[in-house]
Design a protein around this motif. Sequence first.
Motif, short mmCIF file in Angstrom:
data_model
loop_
_atom_site.label_atom_id
_atom_site.label_comp_id
_atom_site.label_asym_id
_atom_site.label_seq_id
_atom_site.Cartn_x
_atom_site.Cartn_y
_atom_site.Cartn_z
N UNK A 49 -1.76 11.43 20.43
CA UNK A 49 -2.27 12.44 21.36
C UNK A 49 -2.98 11.83 22.57
N UNK A 50 -2.95 10.49 22.67
CA UNK A 50 -3.48 9.81 23.85
C UNK A 50 -2.39 9.09 24.64
N UNK A 51 -1.12 9.31 24.27
CA UNK A 51 0.00 8.64 24.91
C UNK A 51 0.98 9.68 25.46
N UNK A 52 1.44 9.47 26.69
CA UNK A 52 2.42 10.36 27.32
C UNK A 52 3.68 9.56 27.60
N UNK A 53 4.82 10.07 27.15
CA UNK A 53 6.13 9.46 27.44
C UNK A 53 6.58 10.03 28.78
N UNK A 54 6.68 9.18 29.79
CA UNK A 54 7.02 9.60 31.15
C UNK A 54 8.47 9.23 31.45
N UNK A 55 9.23 10.22 31.96
CA UNK A 55 10.61 10.00 32.41
C UNK A 55 10.66 10.23 33.91
N UNK A 56 11.52 9.46 34.57
CA UNK A 56 11.62 9.53 36.03
C UNK A 56 13.04 9.86 36.45
N UNK A 57 13.20 10.75 37.40
CA UNK A 57 14.51 11.06 37.94
C UNK A 57 14.99 9.93 38.84
N UNK A 58 14.06 9.33 39.57
CA UNK A 58 14.36 8.21 40.46
C UNK A 58 13.58 7.00 39.98
N UNK A 59 14.26 5.87 39.85
CA UNK A 59 13.62 4.66 39.32
C UNK A 59 12.52 4.16 40.25
N UNK A 60 11.48 3.61 39.63
CA UNK A 60 10.39 2.97 40.35
C UNK A 60 10.69 1.49 40.50
N UNK A 61 10.25 0.92 41.61
CA UNK A 61 10.35 -0.52 41.82
C UNK A 61 8.95 -1.08 41.95
N UNK A 62 8.78 -2.33 41.61
CA UNK A 62 7.51 -3.03 41.76
C UNK A 62 6.38 -2.45 40.91
N UNK A 63 6.72 -1.87 39.76
CA UNK A 63 5.72 -1.42 38.80
C UNK A 63 5.90 -2.26 37.55
N UNK A 64 4.81 -2.85 37.10
CA UNK A 64 4.87 -3.77 35.96
C UNK A 64 3.99 -3.29 34.81
N UNK A 65 4.12 -3.97 33.70
CA UNK A 65 3.31 -3.68 32.53
C UNK A 65 1.82 -3.69 32.88
N UNK A 69 4.01 5.78 19.41
CA UNK A 69 4.40 7.19 19.28
C UNK A 69 3.60 8.00 20.28
N UNK A 70 4.28 8.83 21.06
CA UNK A 70 3.59 9.68 22.03
C UNK A 70 3.63 11.12 21.56
N UNK A 71 2.59 11.86 21.86
CA UNK A 71 2.50 13.26 21.49
C UNK A 71 2.87 14.19 22.63
N UNK A 72 3.04 13.61 23.83
CA UNK A 72 3.35 14.41 25.02
C UNK A 72 4.51 13.77 25.78
N UNK A 73 5.20 14.61 26.55
CA UNK A 73 6.26 14.14 27.46
C UNK A 73 5.98 14.70 28.84
N UNK A 74 6.40 13.94 29.84
CA UNK A 74 6.20 14.35 31.23
C UNK A 74 7.40 13.91 32.04
N UNK A 75 8.08 14.86 32.65
CA UNK A 75 9.11 14.53 33.64
C UNK A 75 8.36 14.40 34.95
#
Length: 105
Positions: A50-66, A87-93
């Motif tokens: 419940x503290x982790x969000x799975x994020x999906x992107x329509x357009x890829x990001x560049x220059x973002x690292x761990x 394990x994530x409890x939330x999703x975000x487009x």
Amino acid sequence: NAPTNQALDGTRIRILGYVVPLEANKGELREFLLVPYAGACIHTPPPPANQIIHVSLATALKDVRTMDTVRVSGILRTARSDSPMGVSGYRLQALHVEKREVRAW
């Protein structure tokens, strides 16, 4: 056993967090976990779902690292996702992702 808040389902949010890449191809990021603190998911154990969000992107990001700090906006959904990093409890487009600089006090 970390319950999600069902009242948040469908809520438009803007939130800061740290990036844990899930899918990167040639330096372009399409999916990541947004975690609440630096080092989360890298060192075990990961934060509760419940503290982790799975994020999906329509357009890829560049220059973002761990562990880069980002501000993400979009519609939050309560949906469990399992990944090798946690394990994530939330999703975000994501509708918008902005890389942020963390400043020391």
